[in-house]
Design a protein around this motif. Structure first.
Motif, PDB file in Angstrom:
ATOM      1  N   SER A  81       0.864  -1.171   0.000  1.00  0.00           N
ATOM      2  CA  SER A  81       0.000   0.000   0.000  1.00  0.00           C
ATOM      3  C   SER A  81       0.906   1.228   0.000  1.00  0.00           C
ATOM      4  CB  SER A  81      -0.920   0.016   1.221  1.00  0.00           C
ATOM      5  OG  SER A  81      -2.000   0.908   1.013  1.00  0.00           O
ATOM      6  N   VAL A 130       1.160   4.354   0.908  1.00  0.00           N
ATOM      7  CA  VAL A 130       1.517   5.275   1.993  1.00  0.00           C
ATOM      8  C   VAL A 130       2.589   4.689   2.896  1.00  0.00           C
ATOM      9  CG1 VAL A 130      -0.252   4.516   3.656  1.00  0.00           C
ATOM     10  CG2 VAL A 130       0.519   6.899   3.657  1.00  0.00           C
ATOM     11  N   SER A 160     -13.008  -4.738   2.758  1.00  0.00           N
ATOM     12  CA  SER A 160     -12.163  -3.542   2.893  1.00  0.00           C
ATOM     13  C   SER A 160     -13.058  -2.304   2.850  1.00  0.00           C
ATOM     14  CB  SER A 160     -11.146  -3.466   1.744  1.00  0.00           C
ATOM     15  OG  SER A 160     -11.815  -3.181   0.514  1.00  0.00           O
ATOM     16  N   GLY A 161     -12.505  -1.196   3.250  1.00  0.00           N
ATOM     17  CA  GLY A 161     -13.238   0.058   3.140  1.00  0.00           C
ATOM     18  C   GLY A 161     -13.515   0.420   1.697  1.00  0.00           C
ATOM     19  N   THR A 162     -12.541   0.108   0.836  1.00  0.00           N
ATOM     20  CA  THR A 162     -12.736   0.376  -0.595  1.00  0.00           C
ATOM     21  C   THR A 162     -13.943  -0.369  -1.135  1.00  0.00           C
ATOM     22  OG1 THR A 162     -10.405   0.853  -1.044  1.00  0.00           O
ATOM     23  CG2 THR A 162     -11.719   0.040  -2.888  1.00  0.00           C
ATOM     24  N   TYR A 213     -10.715  10.940   1.028  1.00  0.00           N
ATOM     25  CA  TYR A 213     -10.320   9.685   0.370  1.00  0.00           C
ATOM     26  C   TYR A 213     -11.281   8.599   0.822  1.00  0.00           C
ATOM     27  CZ  TYR A 213      -7.520   5.466  -0.629  1.00  0.00           C
ATOM     28  OH  TYR A 213      -7.077   4.232  -1.073  1.00  0.00           O
ATOM     29  N   HIS A 214     -11.747   7.831  -0.144  1.00  0.00           N
ATOM     30  CA  HIS A 214     -12.746   6.800   0.168  1.00  0.00           C
ATOM     31  C   HIS A 214     -12.302   5.434  -0.348  1.00  0.00           C
ATOM     32  CE1 HIS A 214     -15.451  10.096   1.239  1.00  0.00           C
ATOM     33  NE2 HIS A 214     -15.171  10.664   0.091  1.00  0.00           N
ATOM     34  N   GLY A 215     -10.975   5.224  -0.490  1.00  0.00           N
ATOM     35  CA  GLY A 215     -10.494   3.998  -1.084  1.00  0.00           C
ATOM     36  C   GLY A 215     -10.251   4.183  -2.571  1.00  0.00           C
ATOM     37  N   GLU A 236     -16.506  11.956   4.173  1.00  0.00           N
ATOM     38  CA  GLU A 236     -15.955  11.311   5.360  1.00  0.00           C
ATOM     39  C   GLU A 236     -16.640  11.857   6.610  1.00  0.00           C
ATOM     40  OE1 GLU A 236     -11.648  10.897   5.847  1.00  0.00           O
ATOM     41  OE2 GLU A 236     -11.399  11.554   3.775  1.00  0.00           O
ATOM     42  N   ASN A 254      -7.998  12.294   5.716  1.00  0.00           N
ATOM     43  CA  ASN A 254      -7.046  11.807   4.710  1.00  0.00           C
ATOM     44  C   ASN A 254      -6.279  12.941   4.072  1.00  0.00           C
ATOM     45  OD1 ASN A 254      -7.178   8.738   4.264  1.00  0.00           O
ATOM     46  ND2 ASN A 254      -9.317   9.333   4.539  1.00  0.00           N
ATOM     47  N   ASP A 285     -19.073   8.164   4.968  1.00  0.00           N
ATOM     48  CA  ASP A 285     -17.923   7.257   4.999  1.00  0.00           C
ATOM     49  C   ASP A 285     -17.330   7.246   6.404  1.00  0.00           C
ATOM     50  OD1 ASP A 285     -14.891   6.852   2.997  1.00  0.00           O
ATOM     51  OD2 ASP A 285     -15.554   5.913   4.858  1.00  0.00           O
ATOM     52  N   VAL A 297     -15.424   4.717   7.510  1.00  0.00           N
ATOM     53  CA  VAL A 297     -14.366   3.700   7.540  1.00  0.00           C
ATOM     54  C   VAL A 297     -13.360   4.032   8.622  1.00  0.00           C
ATOM     55  CG1 VAL A 297     -12.420   2.741   6.236  1.00  0.00           C
ATOM     56  CG2 VAL A 297     -14.662   2.982   5.151  1.00  0.00           C
ATOM     57  N   MET A 298     -13.025   5.319   8.778  1.00  0.00           N
ATOM     58  CA  MET A 298     -12.040   5.714   9.781  1.00  0.00           C
ATOM     59  C   MET A 298     -12.719   6.135  11.092  1.00  0.00           C
ATOM     60  SD  MET A 298      -8.911   8.368   9.300  1.00  0.00           S
ATOM     61  CE  MET A 298      -8.225   7.802   7.784  1.00  0.00           C
ATOM     62  N   LYS A 354     -11.718  -0.929   8.905  1.00  0.00           N
ATOM     63  CA  LYS A 354     -10.747  -0.744   9.981  1.00  0.00           C
ATOM     64  C   LYS A 354     -11.183  -1.392  11.302  1.00  0.00           C
ATOM     65  CE  LYS A 354      -9.052   3.382   7.649  1.00  0.00           C
ATOM     66  NZ  LYS A 354      -7.663   3.122   7.283  1.00  0.00           N
ATOM     67  N   GLU A 364      -1.986  12.629   6.829  1.00  0.00           N
ATOM     68  CA  GLU A 364      -2.649  11.487   7.456  1.00  0.00           C
ATOM     69  C   GLU A 364      -2.991  11.868   8.891  1.00  0.00           C
ATOM     70  OE1 GLU A 364      -2.518   8.688   4.235  1.00  0.00           O
ATOM     71  OE2 GLU A 364      -3.659   8.802   6.115  1.00  0.00           O
TER      72      GLU A 364
HETATM   73  P1  KE4 Z   1      -9.339   0.383   2.750  1.00  0.00           P
HETATM   74  O1  KE4 Z   1      -9.724  -0.096   1.369  1.00  0.00           O
HETATM   75  O2  KE4 Z   1      -7.895   0.868   2.805  1.00  0.00           O
HETATM   76  O3  KE4 Z   1      -9.663  -0.633   3.839  1.00  0.00           O
HETATM   77  O4  KE4 Z   1     -10.266   1.634   3.113  1.00  0.00           O
HETATM   78  C1  KE4 Z   1     -10.308   2.721   2.227  1.00  0.00           C
HETATM   79  C2  KE4 Z   1     -10.756   3.963   2.987  1.00  0.00           C
HETATM   80  C3  KE4 Z   1     -12.058   4.390   2.844  1.00  0.00           C
HETATM   81  N1  KE4 Z   1     -12.517   5.483   3.506  1.00  0.00           N
HETATM   82  C4  KE4 Z   1     -11.697   6.176   4.342  1.00  0.00           C
HETATM   83  C5  KE4 Z   1     -12.242   7.386   5.057  1.00  0.00           C
HETATM   84  C6  KE4 Z   1     -10.350   5.782   4.529  1.00  0.00           C
HETATM   85  O5  KE4 Z   1      -9.550   6.498   5.352  1.00  0.00           O
HETATM   86  C7  KE4 Z   1      -9.860   4.649   3.838  1.00  0.00           C
HETATM   87  C8  KE4 Z   1      -8.422   4.187   3.957  1.00  0.00           C
HETATM   88  N2  KE4 Z   1      -7.564   4.976   4.776  1.00  0.00           N
HETATM   89  C9  KE4 Z   1      -6.152   4.882   4.476  1.00  0.00           C
HETATM   90  C10 KE4 Z   1      -5.417   5.814   5.453  1.00  0.00           C
HETATM   91  N3  KE4 Z   1      -5.581   7.176   5.129  1.00  0.00           N
HETATM   92  C11 KE4 Z   1      -5.656   3.492   4.530  1.00  0.00           C
HETATM   93  C12 KE4 Z   1      -4.147   3.363   4.538  1.00  0.00           C
HETATM   94  C13 KE4 Z   1      -3.633   2.805   3.220  1.00  0.00           C
HETATM   95  O6  KE4 Z   1      -4.160   3.199   2.145  1.00  0.00           O
HETATM   96  O7  KE4 Z   1      -2.685   2.006   3.283  1.00  0.00           O
END
Ligand code: KE4
Length: 428
Positions: free
Chosen positions: A24, A26, A117-119, A145-147, A207, A212, A240, A242-243, A268, A401
């Motif tokens: 990933s 970051v 996953s959040g994505t 950011y939403h994935g 969000e 993000n 969103d 996720v966080m 998460k 971040e």
């Molecule tokens: P994942 O697909 O990474 O599980 O979730 C995507 C996502 C969706 N929505 C929000 C608000 C998020 O913050 C994220 C993912 N966050 C990042 C950190 N800023 C994950 C870290 C990474 O991409 O490795």
């Protein structure tokens, strides 16, 4: 400086096999320079790298580790589940228990679908909203950011009301143009967008609090404006979390702000550190999902018994303890200490925090949106990051971040962190 012999050797090998040496982006330290270290183990508020260096961890695997690493109840739950089989691809009781738990924590969720996953959660919620409304356009906000789903890797078009263009190679322009990217916290821009496109907008996604691009908060009444504009236009309001879900409160940011989104996305924390995403909300929308309805969404490992066991253990522990009061007290202590340390060192740092989430921007504040955040001095941030790492404190390797505190952090950990910051800030 910490010894890095084994990390450097591992990174050299990783670079041969994995693009950029990471799974990933970051994690690659591109935002601060240098190379990432490799973790050997993690326990509570600390991580230990393969060279034996231990750090107080404020990344918490980007949010999931709200109870600290290797929490005994989560480990025990995963061990107990693993010996019964690691995946079935057939409904299992933990999925029902988990759905019930999510609905108990988040009243706006009438039905929920688990994914990995959040994505996946946000991608599926967008598709569901498009299928439910039979509309194509969506609204997102810059800095959020939403994935990495195609429709969400989009940057603002030339003008505030022009439709988006790809923010990543590989995203078709024909798809990106259905996404409108607006400045966050700008009531006039989002009101004008609905006036111009309202009846064609399937969904607005935002969000819980934008975290993000560091961490900045919605201005008073902004989230309420978004909900009213969506309701009046028949647009699905996707929150969103996720966080922020299970992070800022049991009911997430929507509990803090008193909102009832049409759909919410989770990730998460909900997996207790294992791969779980989820999306849920109004039953009349969720019932458009296959096999009931016409919107297809699926996943081999969705509802996986190990991930459900870990998530259940995490949510049960959060429900059973006064975790959020503890987290807020630690967040307050860290914030006060960091502000004093920056002032004493004569360094301009705008410290922004909500509960156990925080960001220190190296710029004058307040920071209300992406353009404010972009003013931050990233060179100073990078020096601060590496200075803190040398002092045994691991912060997020990017100015853009958020940081996270866990219930495993102690007031002494916070004091040690503030002492380190006071020392490092004097050197940058
Ligand atoms: P994942 O697909 O990474 O599980 O979730 C995507 C996502 C969706 N929505 C929000 C608000 C998020 O913050 C994220 C993912 N966050 C990042 C950190 N800023 C994950 C870290 C990474 O991409 O490795």
């Amino acid at each position: 400086m910490p010894i890095r012999t084994r990390s450097d050797a591992l990174f050299a090998a990783a670079l041969e096999h994995i693009p950029g040496g990471v799974n990933s982006p970051v994690r690659a330290f591109r935002g601060v320079g240098g190379d990432p270290f490799f973790v050997d183990s993690a326990q509570g508020a600390r991580i230990t790298d393969v060279d034996g260096n231990t750090f107080i961890d404020y990344v918490g695997t980007w949010g999931p580790a709200i109870l600290g690493h290797a929490h005994p109840k989560i480990v025990a739950a995963v061990q107990a589940a693993a010996v019964r089989g690691t995946s079935f691809g057939i409904p299992n009781p933990a999925e029902v228990a988990m759905a019930w738990r999510v609905k108990e924590f988040v009243p706006s969720v009438q039905k929920v679908r688990f994914c990995n996953s959040g994505t996946e959660a946000t991608m599926s919620a967008i598709r569901l909203a498009r299928g439910f409304t039979r509309r194509d356009k969506i609204i997102k906000f810059d800095g959020c950011y939403h994935g990495h789903a195609d429709s969400l890797l989009v940057k603002a078009g030339s003008g505030a009301l022009t439709l988006g263009c790809p923010d990543s190679a590989g995203v078709p322009a024909d798809l990106a143009r259905h996404t409108l990217v607006l400045p966050f916290n700008d009531a006039d821009a989002v009101t004008a967008a609905f006036a111009a496109h309202g009846p064609g907008i399937a969904a607005l996604i935002v969000e819980g609090v934008p975290a993000n691009a560091g961490l900045y908060l919605p201005k008073p009444g902004y989230h309420e404006l978004l909900t009213h504009l969506c309701r009046d236009a028949g647009t699905v309001f996707i929150f969103d979390e996720v966080m922020t879900g299970f992070r800022l409160a049991k009911g997430g940011a929507q509990e803090l702000y008193g909102l009832t989104p049409d759909l919410s996305c989770f990730g998460k924390i909900i997996g207790g550190g294992l791969p779980v995403g989820a999306f849920g909300g109004r039953a009349d929308i969720m019932d458009h999902l296959a096999p009931l309805g016409p919107v297809y969404q699926a996943g081999t490992l969705s509802g996986n018994p190990l991930a459900m066991a870990a998530g259940l253990a995490a949510l049960d522990e959060l429900a059973a303890t006064d975790a959020y009061a503890t987290l807020d007290a630690l967040g307050r202590q860290l914030g006060a200490g960091m502000v004093d340390a920056a002032k004493a060192a004569g360094v301009t740092v705008t410290w922004q925090r909500l509960g156990s989430m925080f960001c220190g921007y190296f710029t004058e504040g307040p920071v209300w949106n992406l353009s404010d955040a972009m003013r931050s001095d990233r060179t100073k941030f990078a020096k601060f990051f590496h200075g803190m790492l040398a002092e045994g404190i691991y912060l997020a390797p990017s100015q853009f971040e958020a940081g996270f505190i866990s219930t495993a952090h102690t007031p002494d950990d916070i004091d040690a962190t503030v002492r380190a910051a006071a020392k490092v800030l004097r050197t940058i």
